[in-house]
Write a protein that holds these residues in place. Sequence first.
Motif: not given
Length: 382
Positions: A194, A198, A201, A203
């Motif tokens: 994660e 992130q 950028e 998901t």
Amino acid sequence: MAGRLSLAYDVLVQAVKACPLEILTNDLKNVLESEYKTQALYRSRGSEAQKRIQEIIGLGAELVSITESSPKISELEAITILRRFINEQATFDNEKNAWVAKANKEIAATSLQSAHDPDVTYRKKASKGNVGLVVNITETCSDENPVQIVTDYMVEKNSISDAEMLEKRIPVLQEKTDVTDIYVDGGYFSGGVEKQAQAAEITVHYTDMTGKQPDPEKIPLTAFIIKDHKTVEACPEGHTPYSCQFNGKSKVILAHFDRNVCSNCPRQDTCPVKFRKNNTVLRVQQSAIFLAEARERKEDKSARKEATSKRTAIEGTNSSLKCSQGAGRLKVRGKVKATLVTGMKIIGHNFKQIVRFFNGDIRKKAIEIANNNNQGVIVPIC
């Protein structure tokens, strides 16, 4: 136990064969006799397997000791593998001045699994044990694509988790493609994944989540305002902590709130903060915040349906690579060779996809989207 005994025999025989006969003792020369194999592997009862393994480890230790005086022989791959096998399968007893075989449960999954391929490891997945290497592939999944293409792959030791592999590949995927969304199953989740996603950028959409389900009666961590996954700025009721620290080593956030404020809060029974003598404390692992955010994304039914649909499609690609391209059982050994051969097979798969396109075998969903958008008919341009 039988597999471990067979491995021990293979490692020892390979090492003995690599050494000049003149340095071998009679016991070690006897290892090369067919009768020794028969006695060690086929005439041993199950209850005798541990004893046989101990004998082989003893002979292996003797051979390692003999070769120490000759660096040229000691550095042979077969001797190196034997040395590794002994270190992983036994512990040295100082009182007995000998190597003592470990119990099965003490053997690590990363230990040697083949005398002929030191890269393969053991992994248990879905209650099934597997020995070998593992490959993870990344494939395009846009509905508009007439065919899907494999864009990235990674071959690793079988003991490496899916999450570790994805964490390593996210920077590569970002550099090679314009990826914005990745669809995976729950086994790929980790705080590291994660964090990497992130930062890039990207998901990550999970079809399911591993681990314990959160208590639905408790306030989720996503209800707190947490900046950069490090600093708690406010609780769900808007109260700010009077201090907040993030331990970069343990990845733990400690936020201290006013005890009097929390005591009068109507949601204190469902709040994750802990009451102490002088204050209340929210102590949370950074990975737990990433997990809470991922679970929140998964709870969206339409998003979950889309994630499941896109994730499932790659199973057909896996099957094609294993069955049609022969990637399920490679005819080479070692991680480097396996990586190269797997790459060739993926190129072959991609060429088949391109041929499908030129033959007009286009995904129905892509045709429907093109028709609905008045884009005409998708056809190859020759």
